[in-house]
Motif scaffolding. Sequence first.
Motif, PDB file in Angstrom:
ATOM      1  N   PHE A 109      12.928  -5.570   8.482  1.00  0.00           N
ATOM      2  CA  PHE A 109      12.997  -4.209   9.012  1.00  0.00           C
ATOM      3  C   PHE A 109      13.147  -4.244  10.532  1.00  0.00           C
ATOM      4  CE2 PHE A 109      10.655  -3.945   5.033  1.00  0.00           C
ATOM      5  CZ  PHE A 109      11.294  -2.886   4.403  1.00  0.00           C
ATOM      6  N   HIS A 131       3.253   0.934   4.738  1.00  0.00           N
ATOM      7  CA  HIS A 131       4.638   0.870   4.266  1.00  0.00           C
ATOM      8  C   HIS A 131       4.751   1.424   2.848  1.00  0.00           C
ATOM      9  CE1 HIS A 131       8.724  -0.678   3.876  1.00  0.00           C
ATOM     10  NE2 HIS A 131       8.367  -1.279   2.752  1.00  0.00           N
ATOM     11  N   TYR A 187      10.467   0.021  13.911  1.00  0.00           N
ATOM     12  CA  TYR A 187       9.695   0.415  12.732  1.00  0.00           C
ATOM     13  C   TYR A 187       8.457  -0.460  12.579  1.00  0.00           C
ATOM     14  CZ  TYR A 187       8.609   1.156   7.773  1.00  0.00           C
ATOM     15  OH  TYR A 187       7.977   1.421   6.584  1.00  0.00           O
ATOM     16  N   CYS A 222      13.370   2.768   3.222  1.00  0.00           N
ATOM     17  CA  CYS A 222      12.704   1.465   3.199  1.00  0.00           C
ATOM     18  C   CYS A 222      13.010   0.715   1.915  1.00  0.00           C
ATOM     19  CB  CYS A 222      11.197   1.647   3.345  1.00  0.00           C
ATOM     20  SG  CYS A 222      10.691   2.288   4.958  1.00  0.00           S
ATOM     21  N   CYS A 229       7.137   4.639   1.727  1.00  0.00           N
ATOM     22  CA  CYS A 229       8.118   4.613   0.632  1.00  0.00           C
ATOM     23  C   CYS A 229       7.858   5.728  -0.371  1.00  0.00           C
ATOM     24  CB  CYS A 229       8.072   3.258  -0.068  1.00  0.00           C
ATOM     25  SG  CYS A 229       8.589   1.872   0.961  1.00  0.00           S
ATOM     26  N   TYR A 234       6.915  -5.572   1.838  1.00  0.00           N
ATOM     27  CA  TYR A 234       7.125  -5.428   3.269  1.00  0.00           C
ATOM     28  C   TYR A 234       7.178  -6.800   3.927  1.00  0.00           C
ATOM     29  CZ  TYR A 234       6.222  -4.418   8.168  1.00  0.00           C
ATOM     30  OH  TYR A 234       6.308  -4.362   9.535  1.00  0.00           O
TER      31      TYR A 234
END
Length: 574
Positions: free
Chosen positions: A524, A547, A528, A503, A551, A519
Motif C-alpha cells: 500500500f 485496515h 496510507y 484496499c 475495508c 495488510y
Amino acid sequence: RDFNERCAQCSEVNWGLTDGGRFYCRSCHNVTERTREVVNTDFITNSRVQTISKGLRKQEKNDGGCEWYICEGFQLVLKKQAEALEALGVCPQMKDEILCNFWRCYLQKSKQAYCKRPAGETVKALSACESSTDVDSDPERPSLLHLLSLSESEGDLQTDCSFASSVSKVSESTSVYSGSVDGSLYLMKNQKEKLRMTMPMTLSFCYMALLWLREPITLSELLRFVVEGHIPYLNVFQHFPEKMKLCGLDLRIFCVESWPVYEEVFNKMHELAAFLDLPRFPDITDSCFLHPDMLCMKYLMEANLPDELHNWTCRVVKKIGIGEVDFLTLMPGNKSTRKVKYDVLAAAVIVVVLKLLFLLDDHYEWLLSEFAEERNKNNTEGGPYFEFKKWYEVVKQSLDVEQKKLDEEGAKYLWRCEKPLFYSVKNKSKVLKRRQMVMNLQNQFGKLSGSVRRAEKPNPSSFQLSWSEENTDGSCFHGHSLKGVLQEKCGLLTAMNPDYWLCTVKLCNEKLCGHLAHYGEVEFPQSYHFVLGLFSFLLRIQPSYIHDEVCMIEHKLFNKKLYKKLKYNTVLRK
C-alpha cells in the motif's frame, strides 16, 4: 444431645452450639475447642445452609497464611481495578452494582458459588461456602459476599455440608504445589464448556461493566491506562493480604509478564456476555460517547486534522448506517450481529474520509499540498488552506518523539515485582536470600553512582497528543480550511477528487483467518501506511485491525458498484 462430656470449669453437662459450630456451656458460658462433627441434614433437605463449622477450616497454616481460593484472588484483582476506575471518574455504581452482579453471575454459571453443588463432583474452589458468619469473625480474609459490595446482605450462598468436610483434605494435598487451596486443581480442570478465569479476563469484566454504563472510556483507553499504571494489572497480587500466601502454581495464574492484548480482551468480553446470558445492553445513541460521530470528533482533534472533516465523517456514518442504534448496541449471544470495536471503527471512518478527499496514493495528496501552499501565500482573508504535506511533517515529528519515549519506557520497565516469589516451599529460603543480596548490591551501586529517581506516572488523560490553536508556529491544523480539496456541485460540497482506490475487492472470511483483509506495508502507499500508523499509535493496536475496518466501511460505501463489477466479471468468465 450427642456431646455428654462434663464442663472443665463447672462440671455441668449443659451444652449449646455457637454460630461458629463450637460447643459452649450454658451454665458458665465456657467455650470449648470441640466442634460439632456430625450434622443431621434430614430436617433441612430443601432449606438453605446458613452456617458451617469453623473447626473444619484451618484458619492458620504452618507458615502463618490462611486457606484461600483462586476465585478470591481474582475477586481482589477486580476490586482493585474497579477502585482505580472509580478514582479516574467512573460512576461508583460500576463497582457495587454492575461489576458485582456480573461477578456473582459468573461464579454461579461456572458453579463456583451461589449454587447447589452437583452430586459426585470434586471439590470446587468455593471460598464462600464457609458461610457469611465467618466474614465478620475474620475481617482480614476476603469474602465473596462482601469484597465487592460492603452493603450486600448475608446468606446468599447455597451449598451442601459435605463440602466443608473435604476442604482440609484438598488443602493438604495441594498446599505443597501452591499457596492456594485449589491452585493445582484449577489448572487441571477441563473447562471447555466454561470460561476459566484469567488475568486478561479481569479487564474483560471491567470493559463489560463500562460498556453497560456507557462510560466515556474505550477499550484502547482502558488498556493504555493499564500500561501507564493507573489500573492495577501487572504484579497486582502484591496487594493481596499478607495471609494469602502466593507461590508455586498460583504464579502461573496471577503472575503475568506481558501487557494485555486488545483482541484477546475484546473477544473474551463477548464470550463472557454470552456465557452469562446477559440481556441486550443499553442503547448506544448519537448522544453517547461511544457513537462514531463523538469518537470521530475526539480522534480528529488528537490527530491534528481540520475540524471541517467532522462533517464528512458524519456523512459517511449516516450513509452506511453504522451510527444506527441496533448496529452499535451489544446483543450477547446474537451471532448475526457484528462485534463493534467502537474506537477502531471511528478511526477507520476518518481514514476512509481522508482517502475520499486526498486519495492517499503518494501522488495526489502532494499535488493538493502544492496547490494549497500557493493559495496560502496569497491568502489574506479567512483561515489557511489545509496542507497535507505540512501536516505530515508536523505530526510525524511529534509521533516519532512520543514513540521513542514509549519504546524507552518499555525497555526500562521493571517486570520483576518487589515481592519475592517462589515456586515451592523448599526453595523459599534461597529465593529470599538471593533477593536480599540483590537489593544490597543495588543499594551499594546506587550510592556509588548516585541514585536515579524513578520516573513518575503520567497523569491520566484521554489525549496522548495535544495541539493548541494558540501556538504561533502553525503546528495546529484544527482551524484550517478544506476549500482547496472541495468543490460546490448542485448546492453540495463534494470532493474535487473523482477517483478512489479500494484496499481489497473481496473480503476474506473473518472466521477462518481472523481478518477481513490482509495488510502488508509494501503493498500500500506510504501515505496510507502513515495514517494507519498514526491511529495505530493512538489506539495501541496493530494497523491490520484498522485496515480491516477500513475495508468493511469501503464495501458498505461502494456496495452497489462492487456488486456490479463482480457480476460483470462472473459473466465474462462464463
